[in-house]
Design an enzyme around this catalytic site. Structure first.
Site, PDB file in Angstrom:
ATOM      1  N   GLU B  56      -3.309 -17.224  -2.208  1.00  0.00           N
ATOM      2  CA  GLU B  56      -2.121 -16.393  -2.453  1.00  0.00           C
ATOM      3  C   GLU B  56      -2.499 -15.111  -3.193  1.00  0.00           C
ATOM      4  OE1 GLU B  56       0.591 -16.997  -1.090  1.00  0.00           O
ATOM      5  OE2 GLU B  56       0.599 -19.142  -0.677  1.00  0.00           O
ATOM      6  N   ASN B  60      -2.370 -11.275  -1.761  1.00  0.00           N
ATOM      7  CA  ASN B  60      -1.609 -10.209  -2.425  1.00  0.00           C
ATOM      8  C   ASN B  60      -2.443  -8.929  -2.563  1.00  0.00           C
ATOM      9  OD1 ASN B  60       0.756 -11.602  -2.692  1.00  0.00           O
ATOM     10  ND2 ASN B  60       0.509 -12.085  -4.871  1.00  0.00           N
ATOM     11  N   ARG B 115       6.356 -12.094   5.454  1.00  0.00           N
ATOM     12  CA  ARG B 115       5.933 -12.663   4.184  1.00  0.00           C
ATOM     13  C   ARG B 115       7.094 -13.474   3.626  1.00  0.00           C
ATOM     14  NH1 ARG B 115       1.440 -13.461   4.154  1.00  0.00           N
ATOM     15  NH2 ARG B 115       1.479 -13.783   1.920  1.00  0.00           N
TER      16      ARG B 115
END
Lengths: 113, 150
Positions: B56, B60, B115
């Site tokens: 994650e 990002n 997303r």
């Protein structure tokens, strides 16, 4: 008929399309998987789509987006979508997102971590 | 209720990996961290949690911090006393204007890319503590802390 692909394969049983997804679902792979699934779904518009996740070893939140996007696509033309046999780890992230309240999760095999 | 983790715990071993922000490196990043953590003999669930949280944070960097440009992602894994794992993921991208808002569940600035907006929620749920420091135009550092079973 099972069509073999690198990450996804498709199986048709009447109005039902089973999408077998294998390997890891992250932001990188989700793009490829999404394109392949959407092409098949929009070509056949099956009444029922089952996403078989039994072969998925890893999934992060990109997988949530992938599933939600396919759910939106299928329900838009009146079909249904369910997720089949996610591993323990995949189930954990599905639950975290509250996805089981919206999408049916079917189990045909024993749970695996 | 999660207890706060001691950031000053003594480091027993550490590794730093630097990768360009190509999406194909997401798998490499989480696998490298998991391989290094394996020396502490974590459970399969703990390892899966760490891999997911790292994935994650790295995603990002790629999607939000560098936004299509290629930059450097530096990942430092520290194995600390008390079976504490600390993973720092650092970029020199655009930075986060409002960290509090970015950490809210379902918040995303990239709706077109499907997303889910669950990245920080996953990190926070799968780790004992997540710290974010960011400066607009300078970059972001995300620190993930997870204490492994005894």
């Amino acid at each position: 008929m099972l069509q073999k692909g690198e990450r996804i394969s498709f199986e048709r049983r009447g109005d039902r399309m089973i999408v077998h997804i294998r390997g890891e679902i992250d932001h990188h792979s989700a793009v490829l998987v999404r394109t392949g699934i959407d092409r098949e779904i929009m070509q056949d518009r099956p009444r029922e789509v089952l996403l078989d996740l039994s072969g998925v070893d890893f999934m992060d939140s990109s997988g949530l987006g992938l599933i939600m996007g396919r759910y939106a696509l299928v329900t838009k033309y009146g079909g249904t979508l369910a997720v089949v046999d996610p591993s323990f780890a995949v189930t954990k992230i599905l639950r975290l997102a509250g996805m089981e309240r919206m999408i049916t999760i079917k189990r045909t095999k024993e749970k695996k971590v | 209720m999660k207890s706060r983790v001691d950031f000053s715990a003594a480091v027993e071993n550490q590794m730093t990996v630097t990768l360009p922000s190509y999406s194909v490196n997401e798998g490499m990043a989480r696998s490298a961290v998991a391989a290094f953590c394996a020396q502490l003999n974590p459970t399969a669930v703990e390892l899966a949690d760490i891999k997911c949280a790292v994935s994650e944070a790295v995603t990002n960097c790629i999607v939000h911090a560098y936004r299509g440009n290629v930059g450097e992602i530096r990942i430092t894994v520290k194995l600390c006393e008390g079976r504490l794992v600390m993973v720092e993921i650092r970029d020199r991208g655009c930075g986060i204007e409002n960290v509090k808002q970015a950490r809210e569940p379902l918040y995303t600035t990239d709706a077109e890319g499907e997303r889910s907006g669950m990245g920080f929620t996953v990190m926070e749920s799968f780790c004992d503590e997540v710290r974010v420091s960011s400066r607009v135009g300078k970059g972001t550092t995300v620190a993930l802390l997870k204490r492994l079973h005894k």
